[in-house]
Scaffold this active site. Structure first.
Site, PDB file in Angstrom:
ATOM      1  N   ASN A  10      -8.755  46.237  22.906  1.00  0.00           N
ATOM      2  CA  ASN A  10      -9.680  45.158  22.597  1.00  0.00           C
ATOM      3  C   ASN A  10      -9.994  44.445  23.908  1.00  0.00           C
ATOM      4  O   ASN A  10      -9.175  43.686  24.414  1.00  0.00           O
ATOM      5  CB  ASN A  10      -9.014  44.195  21.593  1.00  0.00           C
ATOM      6  CG  ASN A  10      -9.876  42.988  21.305  1.00  0.00           C
ATOM      7  OD1 ASN A  10     -11.039  42.940  21.666  1.00  0.00           O
ATOM      8  ND2 ASN A  10      -9.290  42.002  20.643  1.00  0.00           N
ATOM      9  N   TRP A  11     -11.183  44.736  24.438  1.00  0.00           N
ATOM     10  CA  TRP A  11     -11.528  44.172  25.752  1.00  0.00           C
ATOM     11  C   TRP A  11     -11.874  42.693  25.675  1.00  0.00           C
ATOM     12  O   TRP A  11     -11.970  42.029  26.691  1.00  0.00           O
ATOM     13  CB  TRP A  11     -12.725  44.931  26.356  1.00  0.00           C
ATOM     14  CG  TRP A  11     -12.474  46.366  26.689  1.00  0.00           C
ATOM     15  CD1 TRP A  11     -11.313  47.078  26.489  1.00  0.00           C
ATOM     16  CD2 TRP A  11     -13.398  47.290  27.291  1.00  0.00           C
ATOM     17  NE1 TRP A  11     -11.482  48.383  26.920  1.00  0.00           N
ATOM     18  CE2 TRP A  11     -12.745  48.532  27.420  1.00  0.00           C
ATOM     19  CE3 TRP A  11     -14.725  47.184  27.724  1.00  0.00           C
ATOM     20  CZ2 TRP A  11     -13.372  49.652  27.972  1.00  0.00           C
ATOM     21  CZ3 TRP A  11     -15.357  48.297  28.272  1.00  0.00           C
ATOM     22  CH2 TRP A  11     -14.676  49.517  28.395  1.00  0.00           C
ATOM     23  N   LYS A  12     -12.103  42.191  24.456  1.00  0.00           N
ATOM     24  CA  LYS A  12     -12.523  40.789  24.278  1.00  0.00           C
ATOM     25  C   LYS A  12     -13.742  40.507  25.160  1.00  0.00           C
ATOM     26  O   LYS A  12     -14.590  41.374  25.330  1.00  0.00           O
ATOM     27  CB  LYS A  12     -11.360  39.833  24.562  1.00  0.00           C
ATOM     28  CG  LYS A  12     -10.098  40.231  23.807  1.00  0.00           C
ATOM     29  CD  LYS A  12      -9.029  39.184  23.857  1.00  0.00           C
ATOM     30  CE  LYS A  12      -7.787  39.704  23.164  1.00  0.00           C
ATOM     31  NZ  LYS A  12      -6.729  38.726  23.043  1.00  0.00           N
ATOM     32  N   HIS A  96      -9.936  39.401  13.841  1.00  0.00           N
ATOM     33  CA  HIS A  96      -9.009  39.080  14.930  1.00  0.00           C
ATOM     34  C   HIS A  96      -8.686  37.586  14.863  1.00  0.00           C
ATOM     35  O   HIS A  96      -9.536  36.772  14.510  1.00  0.00           O
ATOM     36  CB  HIS A  96      -9.648  39.442  16.273  1.00  0.00           C
ATOM     37  CG  HIS A  96      -8.662  39.398  17.402  1.00  0.00           C
ATOM     38  ND1 HIS A  96      -8.290  38.207  17.999  1.00  0.00           N
ATOM     39  CD2 HIS A  96      -7.950  40.372  18.014  1.00  0.00           C
ATOM     40  CE1 HIS A  96      -7.388  38.477  18.938  1.00  0.00           C
ATOM     41  NE2 HIS A  96      -7.164  39.772  18.965  1.00  0.00           N
ATOM     42  N   GLU A  98      -8.501  35.407  17.009  1.00  0.00           N
ATOM     43  CA  GLU A  98      -9.397  34.537  17.796  1.00  0.00           C
ATOM     44  C   GLU A  98     -10.678  34.248  17.014  1.00  0.00           C
ATOM     45  O   GLU A  98     -11.225  33.152  17.083  1.00  0.00           O
ATOM     46  CB  GLU A  98      -9.706  35.212  19.147  1.00  0.00           C
ATOM     47  CG  GLU A  98      -8.491  35.161  20.062  1.00  0.00           C
ATOM     48  CD  GLU A  98      -8.387  36.312  21.044  1.00  0.00           C
ATOM     49  OE1 GLU A  98      -9.385  37.014  21.284  1.00  0.00           O
ATOM     50  OE2 GLU A  98      -7.274  36.510  21.578  1.00  0.00           O
ATOM     51  N   GLU A 168      -0.922  41.582  13.879  1.00  0.00           N
ATOM     52  CA  GLU A 168      -0.838  40.917  15.173  1.00  0.00           C
ATOM     53  C   GLU A 168      -0.276  39.512  15.010  1.00  0.00           C
ATOM     54  O   GLU A 168      -1.016  38.575  14.677  1.00  0.00           O
ATOM     55  CB  GLU A 168      -2.236  40.807  15.795  1.00  0.00           C
ATOM     56  CG  GLU A 168      -2.920  42.128  16.030  1.00  0.00           C
ATOM     57  CD  GLU A 168      -3.943  42.022  17.149  1.00  0.00           C
ATOM     58  OE1 GLU A 168      -3.798  42.774  18.113  1.00  0.00           O
ATOM     59  OE2 GLU A 168      -4.842  41.174  17.080  1.00  0.00           O
ATOM     60  N   GLY A 174      -1.361  37.782  23.881  1.00  0.00           N
ATOM     61  CA  GLY A 174      -1.711  37.238  25.186  1.00  0.00           C
ATOM     62  C   GLY A 174      -0.654  36.314  25.761  1.00  0.00           C
ATOM     63  O   GLY A 174      -0.888  35.622  26.747  1.00  0.00           O
ATOM     64  N   SER A 214       0.943  41.716  23.047  1.00  0.00           N
ATOM     65  CA  SER A 214       1.603  41.982  24.320  1.00  0.00           C
ATOM     66  C   SER A 214       2.203  43.386  24.413  1.00  0.00           C
ATOM     67  O   SER A 214       3.288  43.579  24.964  1.00  0.00           O
ATOM     68  CB  SER A 214       2.665  40.910  24.621  1.00  0.00           C
ATOM     69  OG  SER A 214       2.067  39.627  24.684  1.00  0.00           O
ATOM     70  N   GLY A 235      -4.703  44.094  23.905  1.00  0.00           N
ATOM     71  CA  GLY A 235      -5.664  43.266  24.623  1.00  0.00           C
ATOM     72  C   GLY A 235      -5.535  43.463  26.124  1.00  0.00           C
ATOM     73  O   GLY A 235      -6.097  44.391  26.708  1.00  0.00           O
ATOM     74  N   GLY A 236      -4.757  42.598  26.762  1.00  0.00           N
ATOM     75  CA  GLY A 236      -4.658  42.567  28.218  1.00  0.00           C
ATOM     76  C   GLY A 236      -4.432  43.920  28.875  1.00  0.00           C
ATOM     77  O   GLY A 236      -5.119  44.284  29.841  1.00  0.00           O
TER      78      GLY A 236
HETATM   79  C1  PEP Z   1      -5.183  41.355  21.045  1.00  0.00           C
HETATM   80  O1  PEP Z   1      -6.049  40.711  21.574  1.00  0.00           O
HETATM   81  O2  PEP Z   1      -5.443  41.889  19.966  1.00  0.00           O
HETATM   82  C2  PEP Z   1      -3.889  41.458  21.699  1.00  0.00           C
HETATM   83  C3  PEP Z   1      -2.902  41.994  21.029  1.00  0.00           C
HETATM   84  O3  PEP Z   1      -3.794  40.975  22.976  1.00  0.00           O
HETATM   85  P1  PEP Z   1      -2.572  41.211  24.002  1.00  0.00           P
HETATM   86  O4  PEP Z   1      -2.264  42.672  23.991  1.00  0.00           O
HETATM   87  O5  PEP Z   1      -3.120  40.754  25.330  1.00  0.00           O
HETATM   88  O6  PEP Z   1      -1.434  40.388  23.517  1.00  0.00           O
END
Ligand code: PEP
Length: 251
Positions: A10-12, A96, A98, A168, A174, A214, A235-236
């Site tokens: 997920n590049w956001k 998500h 967010e 999640e 994050g 994470s 994500g990251g």
């Molecule tokens: C996400 O945005 O869905 C996520 C899990 O982010 P991260 O891996 O950065 O915690």
């Protein structure tokens, strides 16, 4: 029953167009099919070019990060499922945390979006998960159950069997804090039990349930080796080709 293993990125709201295209090409070069699927959740701007760049890939698919619940018309700034499908993307990330928090997406809205995505023949990656306060109160299973009931459980068995779920825990997104493999397994087993109660054992056993929060190259293997963790929504670490390639290589 064997379930599809998935590493979804997920590049956001990250990467310029050139950077995103470069990342997609680099992932294509650095990985080869291993029986699992890689999905790149790119910003809308990148979708078509990333789909075009990956059209010959047998293991990488592309996802939008959101869609409109409406079909078309006067909805300034929105993107429809027809538009998403027309450029070759096959998945849509929905719900998500967010989007739930910053854009106030409710379970009812997500139920409409889920219907729209499925009606177009696209596949929802439906996110659920609890904030830290709920985890500390010990009501995380009930919290996630309510999200599933509100967003997905109106579906009939045939429609539901197309869904990918991403659990999640918000406290792990994050933050660098990962749910332990045992915490992820416990919750994802609980989710699978809920699916079995609602749709029966076969559907529950056939549903891919991803863990997100994470995920990194250093913890992916242990997380993905849990019996009810069928991969990750990342994500990251999906923004760096080497890291995401390593995560894909962890199956
Ligand atoms: C996400 O945005 O869905 C996520 C899990 O982010 P991260 O891996 O950065 O915690």
């Amino acid at each position: 029953m064997s379930r599809l293993k998935i590493a979804a990125g997920n590049w956001k709201m990250n990467k310029t167009f050139e950077e995103g295209l470069e990342l997609a090409k680099s992932l294509s070069e650095k990985t080869s099919a291993n029986g699992a699927l890689m999905i790149l959740g790119t910003p809308f701007i990148h979708l078509k070019s990333v789909c075009d760049a990956l059209k010959d890939s047998d293991h990488i698919k592309v996802a939008a990060q959101n869609c409109s619940q409406e079909i078309s018309g006067a909805y300034t700034g929105e993107t429809s499922v027809d538009m998403i499908a027309s450029v070759g993307a096959e998945y849509v990330i929905l719900g998500h945390s967010e989007r739930r928090e910053y854009f106030k997406e409710s379970d009812a809205l997500l139920a409409s979006k889920t219907d729209r995505v499925l009606a177009k023949g696209l596949i929802p990656i439906f996110c659920c998960g609890e904030p830290l306060s709920i985890r500390e109160a010990g009501t995380h299973v009930a919290h996630v159950k309510a999200q599933l009931e509100g967003g997905l459980f109106h579906l009939d068995e045939d429609s539901f069997s197309k869904i990918v779920i991403a659990y999640e825990p918000i406290w792990a997104i994050g933050t660098g804090v990962t749910a332990s493999p045992e915490q992820a397994q416990e919750m994802q087993k609980a989710i699978r039990d809920l699916l079995a109660e609602k749709y029966g054992k076969d559907v529950a056993e056939g549903t891919s349930i991803l863990y997100g929060g994470s995920v990194k190259p250093g913890n992916a293997k242990e997380l993905f080796s849990q019996p009810d963790v069928d991969g990750g929504l990342v994500g990251g670490a999906s923004l760096k080709a080497d890291d995401f390639a390593a995560i894909y290589g962890s199956f």
